[in-house]
Design a protein around this motif. Sequence first.
Motif: not given
Length: 171
Positions: A20, A39, A42-43, A48, A52, A82, A94
């Motif tokens: 973040t 964003y 959620e991300s 989530k 992952e 993705t 990332r």
Amino acid sequence: MIVLKKASSGDLEALQQIGTETFYETFAKHNSAEEMRKYLAESFSSEKLLTELNNQDSQFFMAWEDENPVGYLKINSGEAQTELQDEISLEIERIYVKSSHHGKKVGQLLYEKALEVAIQQKKKYIWLGVWEENKRAVNFYIKNGFTEFDKHIFRLGNDEQTDLMMKKFLE
């Protein structure tokens, strides 16, 4: 000294913190506060990130300086990618580094870890998407031998942004 460690579910809070913080540092000035909040929530939600972290086709590596996370890498192979989702490629989803550590080779260390994994997995190429306005990152990838091959739209809230898709062959 910067040390890279593979992240696991035990690193969830540190991963949320660094994710973040670095995303906000990089993109907040270009997006509305409301869209950024949504964003980030959620991300980088626990659910989530745990999904992952537990995906066998994704790996996270965190860069630590002493006890402080200063950056991280997320790579995907196979169906975790993705987009391309072929078996001969590895996606760098990332590479995020705290602004306090820009210019200190943290991104380079994380990139070299991705390259090492791609070579171990006998991948033919590495690919990624990078926001076209993030000149620092675009130049970093060009310097490391990546070339643009396509574009795609990244949505942050209602805002459509163009990502350059770049790849590097590993012959």
